[in-house]
Design a protein around this motif. Structure first.
Motif, short mmCIF file in Angstrom:
data_model
loop_
_atom_site.label_atom_id
_atom_site.label_comp_id
_atom_site.label_asym_id
_atom_site.label_seq_id
_atom_site.Cartn_x
_atom_site.Cartn_y
_atom_site.Cartn_z
N UNK A 218 0.83 -1.21 0.00
CA UNK A 218 0.00 0.00 0.00
C UNK A 218 0.87 1.26 0.00
N UNK A 219 2.01 1.24 0.70
CA UNK A 219 2.84 2.46 0.72
C UNK A 219 3.43 2.75 -0.66
N UNK A 220 3.61 1.70 -1.47
CA UNK A 220 4.09 1.93 -2.83
C UNK A 220 3.01 2.59 -3.68
N UNK A 221 1.75 2.23 -3.40
CA UNK A 221 0.66 2.87 -4.13
C UNK A 221 0.68 4.38 -3.87
N UNK A 222 0.88 4.76 -2.63
CA UNK A 222 0.94 6.19 -2.30
C UNK A 222 2.11 6.84 -3.03
N UNK A 223 3.23 6.12 -3.09
CA UNK A 223 4.41 6.67 -3.77
C UNK A 223 4.14 6.82 -5.28
N UNK A 224 3.52 5.83 -5.90
CA UNK A 224 3.23 5.91 -7.34
C UNK A 224 2.23 7.04 -7.60
N UNK A 225 1.26 7.18 -6.68
CA UNK A 225 0.28 8.28 -6.82
C UNK A 225 1.01 9.63 -6.88
N UNK A 226 2.01 9.75 -6.00
CA UNK A 226 2.74 11.02 -5.95
C UNK A 226 3.70 11.18 -7.12
N UNK A 248 -9.32 5.88 -1.28
CA UNK A 248 -8.80 6.78 -0.24
C UNK A 248 -7.35 7.16 -0.52
N UNK A 249 -6.63 6.26 -1.19
CA UNK A 249 -5.22 6.52 -1.51
C UNK A 249 -5.07 7.37 -2.77
N UNK A 250 -6.19 7.77 -3.36
CA UNK A 250 -6.14 8.72 -4.46
C UNK A 250 -6.13 8.12 -5.85
N UNK A 251 -6.47 6.84 -5.97
CA UNK A 251 -6.50 6.31 -7.34
C UNK A 251 -7.78 6.79 -8.04
N UNK A 252 -7.73 6.78 -9.36
CA UNK A 252 -8.80 7.41 -10.15
C UNK A 252 -9.78 6.42 -10.75
N UNK A 253 -9.50 5.14 -10.62
CA UNK A 253 -10.42 4.16 -11.20
C UNK A 253 -10.01 2.77 -10.78
N UNK A 254 -10.96 1.87 -10.89
CA UNK A 254 -10.70 0.49 -10.50
C UNK A 254 -11.04 -0.43 -11.66
N UNK A 255 -10.12 -1.33 -11.96
CA UNK A 255 -10.41 -2.36 -12.94
C UNK A 255 -10.75 -3.62 -12.17
N UNK A 256 -12.04 -3.92 -12.17
CA UNK A 256 -12.54 -5.11 -11.48
C UNK A 256 -12.15 -6.30 -12.34
N UNK A 257 -11.21 -7.10 -11.83
CA UNK A 257 -10.62 -8.14 -12.67
C UNK A 257 -10.04 -9.23 -11.79
#
Ligand code: FMN
Length: 362
Positions: A218-226, A248-257
């Motif tokens: 999850x912390x990498x997701x925050x880093x990639x977001x930034x 909540x971590x700021x992603x813009x969309x979800x690919x349900x897969x």
């Protein structure tokens, strides 16, 4: 592999492309392409999952001016059919991803270039005529991940698709046939990137020793977001709580897969997962759904269950192997035409008009 890419006249549905591709492609490539993880339970469920949902027809609707158009991340699209990221298109066609891109552009389908593409990001970007997205596999070292992001941005990608559901795999169909990439085809964009650090610890299995040591967290997701201003879509989400956390971590969309049934065998069909994610996320970000989409009616069902658009994986490679760019374009055209028929027969004159009313309620 046959070099004749003329489309036979009896190809009228995606299943025809699947059948022809199986005849044309080497057995090893078909095992890789058409197989799923483990016993293939989830892969099979993806296909039957859409079939199990029944539709309710709608009559006498005013269909004048009907449209399959939509707006997605600032792109005005003619239809909701997108091409999912699939590795190594050169296994199906000598021009690889560039050939697929020609077919995608001809039909206005957004294509997603895989991190494991067999074409360099820069070469792809310089010829891609239509908008495309880049699928990112986070690398063991952040500097390598950042380099992929910068290269995708520089080459013109319009969004990042961060795939997080397949850090390890168990593919018995590939193992049985001894799948290996032929010489000259490989993941050209990650050459030289550091392999995962393997820390030997007694009692830990091979999977835990390998990629899992360095798989994104999850912390990498925050880093990639930034690290980027591009929209980020998280691909491979199946648990509603993960979807909420990602938003909540700021992603813009979800690919349900469920990765086309190629990652965790035992996951439900995408058709079962989608409504749960839709309920939990309540329209806060667009949802895109993939897995087993083979008919326009499957698209209608996915949109009725909360998806804004769908992706197709294997069918684009079946069509590429059979008909090259024309095959890809034809495959997308078939799906779009089928969606239009499904909308007409359920009385929906726009994608926004597709609701649960089109689904048969017991
Ligand atoms: C042969 C093959 C290779 C794939 N490679 C990738 C990949 O590199 N990155 C990724 O995010 N998903 C990959 N996927 C998953 C697809 O993006 C998609 O989720 C899946 O194929 C959708 O299911 P469908 O094939 O039933 O349409 C791959 C799927 C297949 C069949």
């Amino acid at each position: 592999m046959s070099q004749d890419f003329a489309i036979p006249p009896d190809v009228v549905a995606l299943s025809d492309y699947a059948r022809l591709a199986q005849k044309r492609l080497p057995a090893m490539v078909s095992a890789w392409l058409d197989g799923g993880a483990g016993d293939g339970v989830t892969h099979a469920a993806n296909l039957t999952g859409w079939d199990r949902i029944r539709l309710a027809g709608g009559v006498l609707a005013d269909m004048r001016g009907a449209s399959t158009g939509l707006s997605l991340y600032g792109l005005a699209l003619d239809h909701p059919v997108l091409l999912a990221p699939v590795a190594y298109h050169h296994l199906a066609h000598p021009e690889g991803e560039i050939e697929t891109a020609l077919g995608a552009a001809a039909t206005g389908a957004v294509m997603t270039l895989s991190t494991l593409a067999s074409t360099r990001i820069e070469d792809f970007g310089s010829v891609a005529q239509g908008p495309w997205w880049f699928q990112l596999y986070a690398q063991a070292r952040r500097e390598d991940t950042e380099s992929l992001i910068r290269r995708a941005e520089g080459a013109g990608a319009r969004a990042l698709v961060l795939t997080v559901d397949a850090p390890v795999k168990l593919r018995n169909t590939e193992e049985r046939i001894g799948f290996r990439l032929p010489d000259g085809i490989g993941a050209v964009n990650t050459i030289g990137m550091a392999p995962p650090r393997v820390t030997a610890m007694p009692g830990r299995s091979a999977a835990f020793l390998g990629l899992l040591e360095t798989q994104p967290r999850w912390e990498d997701l925050a880093w990639i977001r930034a690290a980027t201003r591009l929209p980020i879509l998280l691909k491979g989400v199946t648990r509603p709580a993960d979807a909420i956390r990602a938003i909540a971590a700021g992603i813009d969309g979800i690919i349900v897969s469920n990765h086309g049934g190629r990652a965790l065998d035992g996951l439900p069909a995408s058709a079962e997962i989608l409504p749960r994610i839709a309920e939990a996320t309540a329209g806060r970000v667009p949802l895109i759904c993939d897995g087993g989409i083979r008919r326009g009616t499957d698209i209608l069902k996915a949109l009725a269950l909360g998806a804004a658009a769908v992706m197709v994986g294997r069918p684009q490679i079946h069509a590429l192997a059979t008909g090259g760019a024309s095959g890809v374009a034809h495959m997308v055209t078939i799906l779009r035409a089928e969606l239009e028929v499904a909308m007409a027969l359920t009385g929906c004159n726009s994608l926004a008009a597709i609701s649960r009313d089109v689904l048969w309620q017991d």
